[in-house]
Scaffold this motif. Structure first.
Motif, PDB file in Angstrom:
ATOM      1  N   LYS A  20       0.837  -1.214   0.000  1.00 32.07           N
ATOM      2  CA  LYS A  20       0.000   0.000   0.000  1.00 32.07           C
ATOM      3  C   LYS A  20       0.868   1.258   0.000  1.00 32.07           C
ATOM      4  N   HIS A  79       2.099   1.641  -3.414  1.00 33.19           N
ATOM      5  CA  HIS A  79       0.920   1.945  -4.249  1.00 33.19           C
ATOM      6  C   HIS A  79       0.615   3.452  -4.209  1.00 33.19           C
ATOM      7  N   HIS A  86       0.837   0.734 -10.052  1.00 31.41           N
ATOM      8  CA  HIS A  86      -0.125   1.147  -9.018  1.00 31.41           C
ATOM      9  C   HIS A  86      -1.226   0.087  -8.853  1.00 31.41           C
ATOM     10  N   ASP A 117      -2.012  -3.160  -5.732  1.00 31.11           N
ATOM     11  CA  ASP A 117      -3.239  -3.454  -4.982  1.00 31.11           C
ATOM     12  C   ASP A 117      -3.618  -4.928  -5.068  1.00 31.11           C
TER      13      ASP A 117
HETATM   14 FE   LIG Z   1      -5.677   2.894  -4.128  1.00 23.14          FE
END
Ligand SMILES: [Fe+2]
Length: 156
Positions: free
Chosen positions: A35, A38, A50, A54
């Protein structure tokens, strides 16, 4: 506090609970690292990296829940507190700030590699003590190795 009776002997339970707790810590940290990257990734490959990150977050969160609940099912209290994760994770901390896309991919190759090494050790350690937990570790390792492959391919 004694709440849930374990089907395992004390010795086997010690081996398996150590492995489950270690996996929980690694997977929670993997979800946090993925995260963090990300949110901070920049560069021409922003969008694909990106989104890919996730997917790792989802896998890590799902499997952290699986190992925590396996521990509970064996009568062992899982510990997913931030301080426990910070103290026990096998993943190196990622630097603060923006991360260039190729560095983001490299960070995930390293993080996944570290977790996979430890997960394979858990596969080896738990076969005799509890093949049911070992089966969980094998499934997790397969998922992590798939993502490890894809991130390595990204930077080839
Ligand atoms: Fe997001």
């Amino acid at each position: 506090m004694y709440v849930v009776k374990s089907p395992l002997s004390d010795t086997d339970l010690r081996t398996v609970s150590e492995a489950l707790q270690g996996a929980l810590v690694d997977l929670v940290d993997l979800s946090l690292v993925a995260k963090q990257v990300h949110w901070n990734v920049v560069g021409p490959r922003f969008r694909s990296v990106h989104l890919q990150l996730d997917e790792v977050v989802d896998v890590a969160r799902t499997h952290s829940d699986t190992v925590a609940e396996r521990a509970s099912a064996l009568g062992v209290s899982p510990d997913g507190r931030a301080s426990t994760v910070a103290a026990g994770s096998g993943i190196s901390a990622v630097p603060a700030g923006w991360v260039k896309d190729s560095d983001a991919v490299g960070a995930l190759v390293a993080a996944l590699g570290a977790v996979i090494t430890r997960m394979r050790e858990r596969v080896g350690a738990t076969g005799d003590a509890d093949p049911v937990s070992q089966d969980i570790f094998i499934g997790i390792t397969a998922d992590l190795e798939k993502h490890h492959w894809m991130f390595q391919a990204e930077n080839a």
